[in-house]
Design a protein around this motif. Structure first.
Motif, short mmCIF file in Angstrom:
data_model
loop_
_atom_site.label_atom_id
_atom_site.label_comp_id
_atom_site.label_asym_id
_atom_site.label_seq_id
_atom_site.Cartn_x
_atom_site.Cartn_y
_atom_site.Cartn_z
N GLY A 106 25.39 -7.63 22.72
CA GLY A 106 26.13 -6.68 21.91
C GLY A 106 25.29 -5.58 21.30
O GLY A 106 25.79 -4.78 20.50
N GLU A 107 24.02 -5.48 21.69
CA GLU A 107 23.12 -4.47 21.13
C GLU A 107 23.20 -3.19 21.95
O GLU A 107 23.31 -3.22 23.18
N LEU A 108 23.14 -2.04 21.26
CA LEU A 108 23.05 -0.76 21.95
C LEU A 108 21.61 -0.50 22.37
O LEU A 108 20.68 -0.65 21.56
N LYS A 109 21.43 -0.09 23.61
CA LYS A 109 20.12 0.28 24.12
C LYS A 109 20.23 1.62 24.82
O LYS A 109 21.28 1.98 25.37
N ALA A 110 19.12 2.36 24.85
CA ALA A 110 19.06 3.62 25.60
C ALA A 110 17.75 3.67 26.37
O ALA A 110 16.69 3.26 25.85
N LYS A 170 15.08 6.13 21.65
CA LYS A 170 15.63 5.73 20.36
C LYS A 170 17.14 5.95 20.34
O LYS A 170 17.64 6.95 20.86
N VAL A 171 17.84 5.02 19.72
CA VAL A 171 19.30 5.10 19.66
C VAL A 171 19.75 4.78 18.23
O VAL A 171 19.13 3.96 17.55
N ASP A 183 12.06 11.16 21.32
CA ASP A 183 10.78 11.10 20.62
C ASP A 183 10.66 9.73 19.94
O ASP A 183 11.36 9.43 18.98
N ARG A 184 9.76 8.88 20.44
CA ARG A 184 9.62 7.54 19.88
C ARG A 184 9.14 7.56 18.43
O ARG A 184 9.30 6.59 17.70
N ASP A 185 8.52 8.66 18.01
CA ASP A 185 8.02 8.77 16.64
C ASP A 185 9.01 9.49 15.72
O ASP A 185 8.67 9.82 14.58
N ALA A 186 10.20 9.76 16.20
CA ALA A 186 11.18 10.51 15.40
C ALA A 186 11.59 9.72 14.15
O ALA A 186 11.61 8.49 14.15
#
Length: 464
Positions: A106-110, A170-171, A183-186
């Protein structure tokens, strides 16, 4: 934006239309006015011109790709469009593609939408998938991004299966929308949105379903299209038919931080550009124009009631069933009828209020900086115990198909978008002929455009 300009006095900076302001209309409300509508930031962000190269230059487009599209939070879809395990949505922006999916847990992933074997796009269209399997050679990943295997595994002993999970994007979610950021650092989405969640808490967009979704390729840079929807100044020339019931010249503009801005344009009152209109004139011109306005043509304004009060009354009767309470018991006239249009940088603009709400989105058409994809989405709110209809899928209009020909929008509302569409390619063409190479912006009516470009510059210059 280095053009030298005349220094303005405080009085010149504070100049506003002599008509009735939005805040003065709020003073006449019977129900309590929420603090978010009383917020009036009175922004002044300078008077500099801006360069046409920001719209015409391929080089500037590439700067946006690297510093804006790869680093900002962007709305992708409704949470309800990816609510079941395996539901998968594809979001394309310039030369990039992202998969948003719901895992078995049930987790959202991107994830980046590319096979790590030979680079083939993993998912071509939205749907429900048991896993993420490349159509080219059948390399397969689970919905949570872990590698599951490939044919002839004996021929890939040089790869470490634990190290080839799909790269994550990131989501985050807000208001029933799913957002991504490459951007993983966002910063977290909640920080990026600033005041927005607290402002919208009253209107609960997460309770809505998507009743209309229309998109069209438009022949201009994406910013040309976007800017037509973050100011009301153009209404007097472009949309004269709405002036009898639209206070365009008296719109209120607000900005907060770098990512959020707002226009509030009161409805149910005539434009300051027009004179001697009666309340009945206002109602006669307003009824039947869109799904956001209730009532039928020919309705008569009751004695002792203004046009604005009457439209709010009709909307309360029409839309209270979409909420848990009778709107007239607590909601302001403004929330029942006005154009309260926020924007989230860079390209997402949701309306607010207690009626079906339009949302706009603009982005480059693929990696082409001379055309754009314009989307019109209408959300309809539901009571907390209401049965949720299925979100309508997007419908792409053809090259020669007008918005007014889309039955979802209707002729009156569609015609407004058609009028904007007439301007857009002519703006794109005309900028090629601006001898100075610079565009002039109003200090107040176009402050959201200035705010928008200043935020672009902050991203490009590494300040954000």
């Amino acid at each position: 934006m280095d053009t030298e300009v005349t220094t303005l006095t405080a009085e010149q900076i504070a100049a506003r239309s002599p008509g009735t302001s939005y805040q003065e209309l709020l003073d006449k409300e019977v129900n309590p006015v929420p603090d978010c509508l009383r917020d009036n930031t009175n922004p002044y962000l300078g008077s500099e011109n801006i360069s046409v190269d920001r719209y015409l230059s391929r080089e500037f487009h590439q700067l946006e790709v690297e510093h804006v599209w790869k680093r900002t939070w962007q709305a992708v879809c409704r949470e309800t469009e990816v609510c079941e395990p395996g539901d998968t949505f594809v979001y394309d922006i310039v030369n990039m593609s992202v998969i948003v999916t719901r895992t078995e847990q049930g987790e959202l992933k991107a994830f980046r939408n590319a096979c790590l074997h030979r680079g083939r796009q993993l998912v071509d269209k939205n749907g429900n998938y048991k896993d993420l399997r490349c159509p080219y050679h059948a390399f397969t990943w689970s919905l949570d991004g872990g590698f599951k295997g490939a044919p002839c595994k004996w021929d890939f002993q040089h790869i470490n299966e634990e190290e080839i999970s799909l790269p994550e994007v990131k989501v985050g979610t807000w208001g029933g929308w799913v957002f991504i950021n490459m951007d993983r650092d966002a910063q977290p989405l909640s920080d990026y949105l600033g005041i927005l969640p607290s402002h919208f808490e009253r209107w609960k967009p997460e309770n809505a379903y998507k009743m209309i979704h229309v998109e069209k390729v438009i022949p201009c840079n994406w910013k040309v299209g976007w800017e037509a929807f973050i100011e009301s100044y153009h209404a007097v020339a472009t949309h004269p038919q709405i002036l009898p019931y639209t206070a365009d010249a008296d719109s209120q503009y607000d900005v907060w931080g770098d990512h959020i801005s707002r226009t509030i344009t009161a409805l149910g009152v005539p434009s300051h550009h027009l004179k001697a209109l009666t309340d009945q004139d206002v109602v006669d011109n307003m009824l039947g124009v869109s799904a956001m306005v209730a009532g039928q043509n020919g309705a008569r304004v009751p004695e002792g009631m203004t046009a604005r009060e009457y439209i709010a009354h009709l909307n309360s009767q029409e839309f209270s069933g979409n909420h848990d309470r009778e709107l007239a018991s607590f909601a302001t006239n403004s929330e029942r009828m006005d154009s309260i249009l926020y924007s989230i940088f860079p390209n997402f603009a949701p309306w607010a209020g207690f009626h079906p709400n339009i949302t706009y989105r603009f982005r480059p058409n693929g990696n082409d900086h001379t055309t754009a994809l314009m989307e019109i989405i209408v959300l309809c709110q539901l009571p907390s115990n209401g049965e949720r209809p299925k979100d309508t899928p997007v419908r792409r209009l053809g090259e020669n198909e007008l918005f007014s020909e889309a039955p979802e929008l209707g002729e009156s509302l569609g015609t407004i978008f058609d009028q904007d569409l007439v301007n857009m390619p002519m703006v794109q063409k005309g900028m090629e002929n601006v001898e100075s190479g610079e565009l002039i912006l109003a200090n107040y009516h176009e402050v959201r455009i200035r705010h928008f470009h200043q935020t672009i510059d902050k991203y490009i210059n590494g300040e954000l």
